[in-house]
Design an enzyme around this catalytic site. Sequence first.
Site, PDB file in Angstrom:
ATOM      1  N   SER A 110     -68.401 -16.930 -61.671  1.00 65.62           N
ATOM      2  CA  SER A 110     -68.879 -18.250 -61.233  1.00 65.62           C
ATOM      3  C   SER A 110     -68.535 -19.301 -62.290  1.00 65.62           C
ATOM      4  O   SER A 110     -68.295 -18.972 -63.455  1.00 65.62           O
ATOM      5  CB  SER A 110     -70.383 -18.230 -60.960  1.00 65.62           C
ATOM      6  OG  SER A 110     -71.101 -18.965 -61.923  1.00 65.62           O
ATOM      7  N   PHE A 111     -68.538 -20.555 -61.866  1.00 64.66           N
ATOM      8  CA  PHE A 111     -68.176 -21.630 -62.796  1.00 64.66           C
ATOM      9  C   PHE A 111     -69.151 -21.723 -63.948  1.00 64.66           C
ATOM     10  O   PHE A 111     -68.847 -22.322 -64.978  1.00 64.66           O
ATOM     11  CB  PHE A 111     -68.123 -22.978 -62.049  1.00 64.66           C
ATOM     12  CG  PHE A 111     -69.451 -23.662 -61.933  1.00 64.66           C
ATOM     13  CD1 PHE A 111     -70.368 -23.297 -60.964  1.00 64.66           C
ATOM     14  CD2 PHE A 111     -69.800 -24.657 -62.827  1.00 64.66           C
ATOM     15  CE1 PHE A 111     -71.608 -23.917 -60.874  1.00 64.66           C
ATOM     16  CE2 PHE A 111     -71.037 -25.287 -62.745  1.00 64.66           C
ATOM     17  CZ  PHE A 111     -71.938 -24.908 -61.774  1.00 64.66           C
ATOM     18  N   LYS A 112     -70.327 -21.138 -63.781  1.00 66.64           N
ATOM     19  CA  LYS A 112     -71.336 -21.252 -64.825  1.00 66.64           C
ATOM     20  C   LYS A 112     -70.922 -20.538 -66.104  1.00 66.64           C
ATOM     21  O   LYS A 112     -71.489 -20.779 -67.161  1.00 66.64           O
ATOM     22  CB  LYS A 112     -72.670 -20.743 -64.312  1.00 66.64           C
ATOM     23  CG  LYS A 112     -73.259 -21.674 -63.259  1.00 66.64           C
ATOM     24  CD  LYS A 112     -74.703 -21.355 -62.937  1.00 66.64           C
ATOM     25  CE  LYS A 112     -75.314 -22.414 -62.048  1.00 66.64           C
ATOM     26  NZ  LYS A 112     -74.851 -22.296 -60.655  1.00 66.64           N
ATOM     27  N   ASP A 113     -69.918 -19.667 -66.001  1.00 68.73           N
ATOM     28  CA  ASP A 113     -69.411 -19.020 -67.217  1.00 68.73           C
ATOM     29  C   ASP A 113     -68.913 -20.056 -68.230  1.00 68.73           C
ATOM     30  O   ASP A 113     -69.056 -19.860 -69.435  1.00 68.73           O
ATOM     31  CB  ASP A 113     -68.262 -18.064 -66.877  1.00 68.73           C
ATOM     32  CG  ASP A 113     -68.762 -16.773 -66.245  1.00 68.73           C
ATOM     33  OD1 ASP A 113     -69.837 -16.282 -66.641  1.00 68.73           O
ATOM     34  OD2 ASP A 113     -68.069 -16.248 -65.345  1.00 68.73           O
TER      35      ASP A 113
END
Length: 434
Positions: A106-109
Amino acid sequence: MIRFYSTNDHGVRVSLEEAVLRGLARDGGLFMPEQIQPMDSSFFKKISSLSFQEIALEVSRHVLKEEIPVDQLKKIIEQSITFDAPLIRLSDEIYVVELFHGPTLSFKDFGARFMARLMAYLIRGQNQNIHILVATSGDTGSAVAYGFLNVPGIKVWILYPKGQVSMIQEKQLTTVGHNVTALEIDGTFDDCQALVKQAFNDQELSQRMRLTSANSINVGRLIPQSFYYFYAYAQVKNGSGPIVISVPSGNFGNLTAGLFAKKMGLPIERFIAATNRNDSVPKYLETGKFRPHPSIQTLSNAMDVGNPSNFARILDLYEGDLERIRKDLYGVSFTDEQTKGGIRELVEEYQYVADPHGAVAYLGLRDYQRNVKKTKGIFLETAHPAKFLEVVEPLVGRKVDVPSRLQEALDRKKVAIELPNDYDRLKAVLNSLD
Ligand SMILES: *Cc1c(COP(=O)(O)O)cnc(C)c1O
């Protein structure tokens, strides 16, 4: 030197260290950089020839000024931006930027990995453990967990709403181990977020342990999330016309980072705030009234946020001026049925397999292009479709490949502490396991 103020009090001034390690201001406000200045035009002239890491370094130096020595900053970036954010052309008007190539898909990485290394840098040489307390509606928790995995001196507590994250998300949250503990709360994401806030406001607790947040309220996560807006622009740029970017939004951290990028001079004509039925921001843009509501469960569950924290930052950036906000931000929301339709349409028209969050962003872009202006646009695909197999596979009519890093998490055993939505019980656990 960079200073941060609180959205509740512009008189407050704190250091980078305090803003990042504290997470939330003492008065409950969110930290904002004192100034966000445009970057030099020479940067935008050469941007297409720079690598993702080079762009990240230039942007972070611009934001953080001389706060961190360049060699250290470079190290933080080399260790956090370890995967690409490729831009894919679906048609002349539609591009997608894939932000899911990190360890938890996910982009949250991006935000979590950078923030973890930034924190490790900021606490270097101190001997007290830091406790990260994070509420997650799905993807934050695992990104933070993996971001901090085995970072010395840091313990991570993840609160997630029981039964409201997908099986895969839950596996990713509960199989990390080491310095990471998962807490399964009998409540909603908003309840989890409220518990975290209460812990931060608990003087007694904060005297015993050093607490900090890693939610998208942490400004240390917002900074790196601006990098990929620049990088996406660098990839699409070929001298042609204005660009809009559609951001699938829940807590509005991602979109706020985009607005930061715009303030730094990135020539994005407008942002599209695309939401599921948790539509308090699109409603605000429409009516001028912000009416947070309890969160509603949807297919794009990482965006099930009825009271988005970062709305305070958006208001602050525009000094509450609705007309100026509307100029930069277009809002639109979609039902689950529409989201499914978006996934189908992407496969049928473009042979592109999207997850429900990306599909909401796609629908937002299409809505804008049809109803407002036919402008070239990018939508953000924020999660790998393999994280939402149950939804995606029947719609696209074929198997979705599960990346090996996800399969490994699926094969491990869930470990979580179950808790009611009760602050005293949470506190007891935090106290007992320190
Ligand atoms: C968290 C998340 C979002 C929403 O991002 P915000 O910064 O909270 O608005 C969108 N898509 C996915 C996959 C997410 O995990």
